[in-house]
Design an enzyme around this catalytic site. Structure first.
Site, PDB file in Angstrom:
ATOM      1  N   LYS A   1      37.142  41.476  35.856  1.00 28.02           N
ATOM      2  CA  LYS A   1      36.348  42.073  34.773  1.00 28.02           C
ATOM      3  C   LYS A   1      36.765  41.528  33.405  1.00 28.02           C
ATOM      4  O   LYS A   1      35.935  41.345  32.527  1.00 28.02           O
ATOM      5  CB  LYS A   1      36.473  43.600  34.794  1.00 28.02           C
ATOM      6  CG  LYS A   1      35.720  44.211  35.963  1.00 28.02           C
ATOM      7  CD  LYS A   1      35.458  45.695  35.803  1.00 28.02           C
ATOM      8  CE  LYS A   1      34.557  46.166  36.934  1.00 28.02           C
ATOM      9  NZ  LYS A   1      34.215  47.567  36.893  1.00 28.02           N
TER      10      LYS A   1
ATOM     11  N   LYS B   1      29.711  39.699  44.157  1.00 26.58           N
ATOM     12  CA  LYS B   1      29.401  41.072  44.569  1.00 26.58           C
ATOM     13  C   LYS B   1      28.157  41.578  43.827  1.00 26.58           C
ATOM     14  O   LYS B   1      27.999  41.284  42.638  1.00 26.58           O
ATOM     15  CB  LYS B   1      30.636  41.918  44.208  1.00 26.58           C
ATOM     16  CG  LYS B   1      30.531  43.394  44.386  1.00 26.58           C
ATOM     17  CD  LYS B   1      31.851  44.036  43.961  1.00 26.58           C
ATOM     18  CE  LYS B   1      31.761  44.620  42.562  1.00 26.58           C
ATOM     19  NZ  LYS B   1      31.825  46.064  42.476  1.00 26.58           N
TER      20      LYS B   1
ATOM     21  N   LYS C   1      26.449  46.363  38.941  1.00 34.47           N
ATOM     22  CA  LYS C   1      25.629  46.938  37.863  1.00 34.47           C
ATOM     23  C   LYS C   1      25.638  46.035  36.639  1.00 34.47           C
ATOM     24  O   LYS C   1      24.687  45.993  35.882  1.00 34.47           O
ATOM     25  CB  LYS C   1      26.231  48.267  37.382  1.00 34.47           C
ATOM     26  CG  LYS C   1      26.298  49.364  38.378  1.00 34.47           C
ATOM     27  CD  LYS C   1      26.847  50.606  37.652  1.00 34.47           C
ATOM     28  CE  LYS C   1      27.438  51.586  38.613  1.00 34.47           C
ATOM     29  NZ  LYS C   1      28.891  51.647  38.579  1.00 34.47           N
TER      30      LYS C   1
HETATM   31  N1  AQP Z   1      28.433  45.263  46.025  1.00 39.16           N
HETATM   32  C1  AQP Z   1      28.954  46.358  46.550  1.00 39.16           C
HETATM   33  N2  AQP Z   1      28.976  46.543  47.892  1.00 39.16           N
HETATM   34  C2  AQP Z   1      29.508  47.672  48.441  1.00 39.16           C
HETATM   35  N3  AQP Z   1      30.037  48.676  47.686  1.00 39.16           N
HETATM   36  C3  AQP Z   1      30.024  48.535  46.346  1.00 39.16           C
HETATM   37  N4  AQP Z   1      30.457  49.326  45.344  1.00 39.16           N
HETATM   38  C4  AQP Z   1      30.210  48.725  44.156  1.00 39.16           C
HETATM   39  N5  AQP Z   1      29.630  47.538  44.356  1.00 39.16           N
HETATM   40  C5  AQP Z   1      29.494  47.384  45.709  1.00 39.16           C
HETATM   41  C6  AQP Z   1      31.059  50.635  45.536  1.00 39.16           C
HETATM   42  O1  AQP Z   1      30.330  51.572  44.769  1.00 39.16           O
HETATM   43  C7  AQP Z   1      31.222  52.589  44.341  1.00 39.16           C
HETATM   44  C8  AQP Z   1      31.043  52.884  42.914  1.00 39.16           C
HETATM   45  O2  AQP Z   1      31.384  51.802  42.117  1.00 39.16           O
HETATM   46  P1  AQP Z   1      31.722  52.054  40.585  1.00 39.16           P
HETATM   47  O3  AQP Z   1      30.507  52.281  39.837  1.00 39.16           O
HETATM   48  O4  AQP Z   1      32.715  53.105  40.421  1.00 39.16           O
HETATM   49  O5  AQP Z   1      32.427  50.744  40.160  1.00 39.16           O
HETATM   50  P2  AQP Z   1      32.242  49.271  40.523  1.00 39.16           P
HETATM   51  O6  AQP Z   1      32.896  48.987  41.821  1.00 39.16           O
HETATM   52  O7  AQP Z   1      32.780  48.541  39.366  1.00 39.16           O
HETATM   53  O8  AQP Z   1      30.664  49.112  40.685  1.00 39.16           O
HETATM   54  P3  AQP Z   1      29.718  47.990  40.162  1.00 39.16           P
HETATM   55  O9  AQP Z   1      28.365  48.324  40.589  1.00 39.16           O
HETATM   56  O10 AQP Z   1      30.197  46.637  40.530  1.00 39.16           O
HETATM   57  O11 AQP Z   1      29.768  48.156  38.619  1.00 39.16           O
HETATM   58  P4  AQP Z   1      30.290  47.190  37.502  1.00 39.16           P
HETATM   59  O12 AQP Z   1      29.318  46.059  37.441  1.00 39.16           O
HETATM   60  O13 AQP Z   1      30.260  48.060  36.283  1.00 39.16           O
HETATM   61  O14 AQP Z   1      31.658  46.750  37.884  1.00 39.16           O
HETATM   62  C9  AQP Z   1      32.638  52.129  44.704  1.00 39.16           C
HETATM   63  O15 AQP Z   1      33.039  52.788  45.881  1.00 39.16           O
HETATM   64  C10 AQP Z   1      32.475  50.678  44.972  1.00 39.16           C
HETATM   65  O16 AQP Z   1      33.405  50.198  45.930  1.00 39.16           O
END
Ligand code: AQP
Length: 344
Positions: free
Chosen positions: A122, A206, A209
């Site tokens: 990140k 991955k 968001k």
């Molecule tokens: N690509 C993915 N495949 C499977 N699981 C995923 N998770 C996130 N991306 C994937 C799971 O979703 C849950 C919530 O995630 P979060 O919002 O707390 O944080 P994150 O992992 O940082 O999610 P994002 O969507 O990737 O957001 P950004 O872009 O802000 O970093 C977690 O259980 C995560 O494992």
């Protein structure tokens, strides 16, 4: 790390997880996390929160944050979490998370945090410009889990390393303060074909968001046409689907779409290949689009319906926070006593 072997924990099994209100939820969040929440609530006592403390590790517009929290809560409800069964709340409404996180900041070692790959991903090349909160995020995550003495944490594969850190923090706290078994060493529940959903534009990244390309993900709020269009535009290759799973190796985009089909249909990837072997993406994508629309579009519809009545969502979050505070209070009081705080 500590030299202590994991101690047997006699407390009751509990599930804890959460999602950040930091953007539109997507198929990866749904398959990696939300779908498991709804299932587990019937197996164990379940606490699911909206991680607004975590969200502000990156800039969030204060005028929008409350609505973002409501959207995540609506997603929980639309994907089957039942507030009569599970405790649903906003993290910032339970101050014990932040209080325990401070204690854990003093338990975790800098070397442990330095190894966290999500921070490196990140922060990229400019880590000195990131918030301190982004760096210590996994310590707050340990507090989120352990303030409820949760034993099971349903998350996507990307969170596995953070869960290992939570176990290390719990073990070191128990060891250093001479409180064996006080905190459980929780298990990450990452199993299943949806544990790591990749971007629709790049099979090596991955689904996320924060990806600037909206076509890289299927959002929970996308309508049927948008979902179908994104599946049709998903990057693939020119080869047909093989018979065996191992023959998908090296074809990241193809492997991802087969995995998505498997996760959405509740089948194994091998089973999907057995059905589609020998067919190209011209035939596979329309089937995947139909499946994705049939699963995802009703969720978006239900979210929109609920968000039209935010008072009901607020009522659920208020009641959930009240219960979460009650459950967290004795653990925090005990931690204060163990650490030797004046307030303990
Ligand atoms: N690509 C993915 N495949 C499977 N699981 C995923 N998770 C996130 N991306 C994937 C799971 O979703 C849950 C919530 O995630 P979060 O919002 O707390 O944080 P994150 O992992 O940082 O999610 P994002 O969507 O990737 O957001 P950004 O872009 O802000 O970093 C977690 O259980 C995560 O494992």
């Amino acid at each position: 790390m500590t030299d202590q072997a994991p101690a047997p924990y006699a407390g009751k099994p509990r599930v804890l997880s959460g999602v950040q209100p930091s953007g539109d939820l997507h198929l990866g969040n749904y398959l990696g996390a939300l779908v498991k929440f709804a299932r587990l609530q019937h197996e164990m006592e379940t606490f699911i929160f909206v991680a607004d403390l975590h969200a502000i590790t990156a800039w969030q517009d204060p005028a929008k944050l409350k609505d973002q929290v409501r959207e995540i809560a609506a997603a929980y409800l639309a994907t089957g979490l039942d507030p009569k069964v599970a405790t649903i709340f906003a993290q910032s409404a339970v101050p014990a998370h932040a209080e325990l996180a401070w204690v854990f900041n003093c338990v975790a070692r800098l070397g442990w945090l330095d190894r966290m790959t999500q921070f490196k991903d990140k922060a990229g090349k400019h880590k000195e410009r990131e918030s301190v909160g982004l760096y210590t995020y996994p310590v707050l995550q340990a507090a989120d889990i352990l303030i409820y003495k949760a034993t099971h944490v349903p998350v996507g594969e990307d969170q596995r390393q953070h869960l290992e850190l939570t176990r290390d923090i719990a073990a070191k706290f128990n060891h250093d303060f001479g409180a064996p078994n006080f905190f459980p060493l929780p298990d990450a529940l990452t199993q299943g074909p949806g544990a790591r959903i990749m971007s629709l534009r790049d099979g090596s990244a991955k689904m996320s968001k924060s990806d600037p390309s909206d076509n890289s993900r299927i959002n929970l709020t996308d309508d049927a046409d948008t979902i179908a269009q994104k599946v049709r535009k998903a990057r693939t290759d020119a080869e047909v689907l093989p018979e065996k799973l191992e023959d998908l190796k090296g074809r990241a985009e193809a492997e991802n779409l087969v995995g998505v089909y498997a996760a959405l249909s509740g089948r194994t990837a091998q089973d999907v290949l057995t059905e589609f072997a020998g067919q190209g993406f011209g035939a596979f994508k329309p089937k995947l689009a139909d499946l994705a629309v049939s699963v995802m579009a009703p969720i978006g519809g239900e979210m929109r319906r609920m968000l039209a009545d935010p008072a009901e969502i607020d009522r659920i979050l208020t009641a959930g926070a009240e219960h979460a505070r009650e459950v967290a209070a004795p653990t925090l009081a005990e931690v204060k006593r163990i650490v030797g705080f004046w307030a303990g």
